[in-house]
Scaffold this motif. Structure first.
Motif: not given
Length: 1067
Positions: A57-67, A97-114
């Motif tokens: 649930k925590y991961l889902r909420q974090h992804i929703c807030n970020t992306l 939408v999944t492909k565009r999200t995974q290629q985005s800058k926000e997604y990479k920053e979120m994964m690095h921080s997480l």
């Protein structure tokens, strides 16, 4: 994630511990690290609780807030772009939408921080675990030096989560808890040990080697006088029941059941006596009831999952339960000083024995319960029967006023949380009644009878028990009016017994064995028999009891075996003179109630309800031909009609309520009661139409119009019929329409109009109140599913008497133009708009021409199975000629000498109808062409025709090869003549003379003259067809056509009776 604090780290650690604890068994069972990683990667597919984990649930909420905002923008952009092109599917949108999200800058920053954060959290957990292990090893070494029986202390971690405890809870810790639970330890130490035990995983506790010792220690601690300590032990038991599998909860249940058994057998414990009653505010009683309640709650839940486990676990639970409930104290002392047995406390927490109902539901557990009851614990059934007998004896001994006073006293005492001895006896009686009622449903349960009771010479058989139940309905006290309605419905003696008998009636095999015998029926009817003799012979019979008995009798009469028993008794073939059977007594009593000849109920508010209840029993009887024949001497239809007329007059005299008057509510209630009683009587009269003779009785009452109007109102409201009614509105409509008076009543009530309007709405119109998001599918069946119900209703509505009343002597409208909004309202309109489409205006007025016309042809095909209806339609509307003309219009001229029929749904249907109405006979005399096409080069090999005579292929070989009937002299003479224009003219002259003679002397067809006319007609037409077509196979059909023409002319002269007489001479 930018502001990751220490509190966030602790929260994530707790979430991960929960996740690891849940997947611990899956990971530890993996053979290698790679397999463990694979299990975690596919956890969402294999774990049904995956989305309930806090970490997920925590991961889902974090992804929703970020992306979340970026995903929504991508979806809107993609949708707007695709609206300009062709429509794309849902999967395409997700992939994009999944492909565009995974290629985005926000997604990479979120994964690095997480990733960085989780590395910190996991590393901290590993370090903490290693520290805990090192401390634990040091303590163990130190303790081993000091004591030979080593144990570890509880200083491993500040966290009390189940994840850490799954590693640190070991045998030594359990031994420590055992020592701390010793009664000699201080209270604080014992509380702390019990708190530690409650916070530990139940699986770890139950899997320890010292579990048996701990269980014994907990059982001893249950008797601790400190209620707080006892409650904490019960909390541990409840937690174990909730979180552990069956093989673990079985241990807890067994220990608790054995403890309660020892508790009741010990003379040192406080157990209330029957005379003292139970004060549930007493701490000792509260503690005991909590333990019984916990055991009972598990009894109700266990059947939902014990089928998934070995049978021995279930049998052990069942045996411990029956052993506890069978505990009996020494009976040497007086009943008033009797110490309460465990069954009394179980009855308090589960009065209706729901636990036993659930245990008996499945064959898996029912077999074990019945086997143990038969072999070891039959005393439980014996005491239940004994309790019912004692309660009945109490009802007989005590006066009604005393019992009512006691009931009022009970109502006042409820506020003080006190149950007197009599109340406890009654609660135990209800529990025993429900237990016995459930037992009697099953064959193996009925085999436990007969039963031997103390202080009783004879054995108690099944019949004796059912008679006892029946007597309880009459003799049990009526609860006071001040008691709440809910209490009356659920726990009054008569209601409880009636509920049990209803269940037995619904089980056919059980009812045949238990209820369908003269002894039980006589017990049910004995007070009724006494009431008819006089009020003094039945002082204990109340209106409520009579209503309950009528309900049981109605259920018995609704089954064939029960109805036979009521009509003829058990010895229906016996010629000996005996007392009247149940049906006669019920009919006599119902007639007396309707005529108000029973003075004991005069002026009672419940009298209409009693009348309605017993008339409903009679309705089950006179709804069959045999039952009506038995009840004819009582003229119930006349009594019901008389009561209805009287009630109808009363409803007209009810004053109109005046605003502001105090009598508004009373008048309104009175009018509602009168209207309900009036409708009930109309319904009873209407049900006479279930049989032909009953319909005749209904017509004689003069209330058929009102009954049909009542039926139509109920049909319009779409009310559901009662489960005890053998049929619905459709059967009654078919019965009523079989007579002329009934058909007129159906038409005047608006029933036919409503039926045809509904048909037209389904056939030609759409549903305007629903927005059409998808177009309606093109019908594949000849009659669409939505129209099948209307089709059957019309077929039931149109036997010949109804057709003659609704159609006879009436011409078709045949308008020059039909509006698209013009809806048919009668049968003639249906024939005009759907069946006889002889003009372009009719065809253009239909939205679904082919489907609607096929519906009309199918209706014609079924209705014309009645020869009277066929001849009437042929005489009035020339149906055959219309269909032949339509077939002629369906011919395609391929050349000057060759013409082919266009084969479509309508031409095939018309061909079938023409053969059906022109060749009379069964499957051995004619061959009906199919309505469907065949596969292959020739989809429809059957010849079509547009004129007479019909092809010979539609006649069977038997008919074609049959010898012709011996011709008369007149026939031989006609066959000798050669066909000429003069002879044709002579035949037409003969036909006209025949019609004139029939008009002048309609009785001429009777006797020998009728045979001469028939012979003349047949010979004449046979001669005509023989000379012209050299085929004698068409004689019968040609005769029919010739006679139909005669009938048409006679009908035009205004004589319908003569028209029908014509066709009686057809050979």
């Amino acid at each position: 994630m930018a502001h990751f604090s220490g509190e966030d780290e602790v929260m994530l650690q707790a979430m991960l511990r929960q996740l690891f604890q849940s997947v611990k068994e899956k990971i530890t069972g993996a053979p290698s690290l790679e397999c463990a990683e694979e299990i975690l990667l596919h956890l969402e597919e294999t774990d049904e609780n995956f989305h309930n984990y806090e970490f997920v649930k925590y991961l889902r909420q974090h992804i929703c807030n970020t992306l979340g905002s970026m995903i929504e923008e991508e979806m809107e952009k993609w949708t707007s772009d695709q609206n300009q092109d062709e429509e794309s599917g849902y999967d395409t949108v997700v992939q994009h939408v999944t492909k565009r999200t995974q290629q985005s800058k926000e997604y990479k920053e979120m994964m690095h921080s997480l990733k960085n954060i989780m590395m910190v959290v996991v590393e901290s957990m590993i370090n903490k675990f290693e520290e805990d292990e090192m401390r634990s090893q040091e303590r163990q070494k130190k303790i081993q030096k000091e004591k030979s029986n080593s144990y570890c202390t509880d200083n491993c971690s500040d966290s009390d989560s189940s994840f850490n405890q799954s590693y640190k809870f070991c045998q030594g810790k359990l031994q420590l808890i055992l020592d701390q639970l010793d009664p000699g330890q201080p209270k604080e130490v014992r509380y702390e040990a019990l708190q530690t035990l409650c916070s530990a995983p139940p699986s770890d506790v139950l899997n320890c080697e010292n579990w048996t010792t701990l269980c014994e220690k907990l059982t001893v601690s249950l008797s601790d006088p400190d209620p707080v300590f006892s409650d904490r032990i019960l909390k541990f038991y409840a937690q174990t029941f909730t979180l552990s599998p069956l093989h673990m909860t079985k241990e807890i249940y067994t220990s608790l059941a054995k403890y309660l058994k020892l508790y009741f057998l010990s003379r040192e414990n406080y157990i209330p006596t029957l005379s003292a009653g139970i004060d549930i505010s007493n701490p000792n009683v509260i503690c005991l009831l909590k333990k019984v309640r916990l055991l009972n709650e598990y009894q109700k839940e266990a059947p939902s999952f014990w089928i998934r486990h070995p049978e021995k676990y279930m049998e052990e639970i069942v045996e411990n339960t029956l052993s506890l409930l069978s505990v009996k104290h020494d009976q040497s002392h007086l009943v008033s000083q009797k110490i309460l047995d465990p069954i009394y406390f179980f009855a308090l927490v589960d009065t209706k024995a729901v636990w036993f109902k659930k245990w008996m539901h499945a064959y898996y557990s029912r077999t074990a319960v019945l086997r143990l009851l038969e072999k070891k614990y039959k005393s439980l059934i014996t005491t239940a029967v004994q309790q019912c007998v004692q309660y009945f004896e109490l009802c007989e001994a005590m006066k009604a006023d005393e019992i009512l006073g006691h009931s009022k006293h009970c109502g006042n005492k409820q506020k003080t949380f006190y149950y007197s001895g009599q109340e406890l006896q009654y609660i135990y009686f209800i529990h025993s009644l429900c237990l016995l009622g459930r037992l009697l449903i099953y064959t193996q349960g009925r085999r436990l009878f007969p039963i031997k009771l103390k202080n009783r010479k004879d054995l108690v058989s099944l019949t004796d028990l059912l008679v006892l139940f029946t007597q309880l309905i009459y003799y049990s006290p009526t609860c006071p009016k001040m008691t709440s309605a809910a209490h009356l419905d659920n726990y009054s003696p008569a209601s409880m017994v009636t509920e049990v008998l209803r269940i037995l009636c619904d089980q056919k095999e059980c009812a045949i064995e238990c209820l369908y015998n003269n002894t039980v029926i006589e017990a049910l009817l004995q007070p009724i028999h006494n009431l008819m003799k006089g009020a003094k012979t039945a002082p204990n019979c109340s209106e409520t009891a009579l209503i309950h008995v009528a309900d049981i009798l109605a259920r018995i009469a609704s089954v064939e075996e029960g109805l036979t028993l009521l009509l003829y008794g058990e010895n229906m073939n016996s010629s000996e003179e005996k007392s009247p059977t149940g049906a006669h007594i019920i009919a006599q009593f119902s007639k007396k109630l309707l005529d108000e000849d029973i003075s004991i109920f005069s002026g009672s508010e419940m009298l209409p309800v009693v009348k309605g209840a017993f008339i409903s029993v009679c309705r089950q009887i006179y709804g069959t031909c045999e039952g009506l024949q038995v009840l004819i001497p009582y003229s119930l239809h006349e009594s019901i009609a008389k009561a209805w007329k009287k009630t109808s007059l009363l409803s007209e005299r009810i004053p109109t309520p005046v605003k502001g008057s105090d009598s508004v509510s009373s008048v309104s209630q009175e009018s509602q009661n009168i209207m309900a009683w009036e409708e009930n009587l109309l319904d009873d009269l209407l049900n006479f139409a279930a049989t032909p003779k009953g319909l005749l009785f209904l017509q004689r009452t003069g209330a058929i119009n009102e009954c049909v109007m009542f039926m139509f109102n109920r049909y319009a409201k779409k009310l559901q019929i009662s489960r005890h009614k053998k049929f619905g509105c459709g059967v009654l409509v078919a019965q009523v329409a079989s007579t002329a008076a009934g058909a007129i009543a159906l038409q005047s009530s608006g029933f036919i109009n409503a039926l045809i309007t509904e048909l037209w709405a389904n056939l030609e119109c759409g549903r305007d109140d629903v927005r059409v998001t998808h177009p309606r599918s093109t019908p594949v069946d000849p009659i669409d599913r939505s129209c099948q119900k209307s089709f059957l209703a019309l077929v039931n509505l149109l036997p010949y008497p109804a057709v003659y009343e609704l159609v006879g002597n009436q011409d078709l409208p045949n308008k020059a133009e039909y509006s698209l909004r013009e809806v048919p309202t009668c049968v003639i309109d249906i024939i005009d708009r759907l069946t006889i489409l002889n003009s372009e205006a009719k065809i253009r007025s239909l939205f679904n021409y082919e489907q609607s016309h096929i519906f009309g042809l199918r209706l014609l095909s079924v209705v014309c199975c009645d020869l009277d209806t066929l001849l009437l339609l042929e005489a009035q509307y020339q149906v055959s000629e219309t269909l032949l003309n339509a077939q002629e219009e369906n011919i395609l001229e391929t050349s000057e000498s060759h013409r082919d029929f266009i084969i479509d749904g309508l031409s095939v249907e018309r061909n079938h109808v023409l053969v059906r109405i022109n060749f009379i006979g069964g499957p051995m005399e004619r061959i009906l062409p199919p309505r469907v096409l065949e596969k292959g080069d020739d989809p429809y090999p059957w010849p079509m025709f547009s004129s007479y005579p019909l092809p010979n292929c539609y006649l069977s070989e038997v008919t074609r090869n049959a010898d012709l009937k011996q011709d008369s002299d007149l026939g031989k003479l006609l066959l000798c003549f050669k066909m000429s224009d003069k002879q044709t003219e002579w035949i037409e002259n003969c036909r006209r003379q025949f019609c004139k003679m029939m008009k002048a002397k309609p009785d001429i067809l009777s006797g020998s003259d009728g045979g001469i006319f028939g012979e003349l007609t047949t010979s004449e037409v046979v001669g005509h067809t023989e000379i012209s077509s050299h085929s004698s196979n068409y004689a019968s059909s040609a005769t029919l056509v010739w006679l139909v023409r005669c009938a048409n002319e006679i009908l035009a002269m205004g004589s319908t009776t003569v028209c029908r007489s014509v066709f009686s001479i057809i050979p």
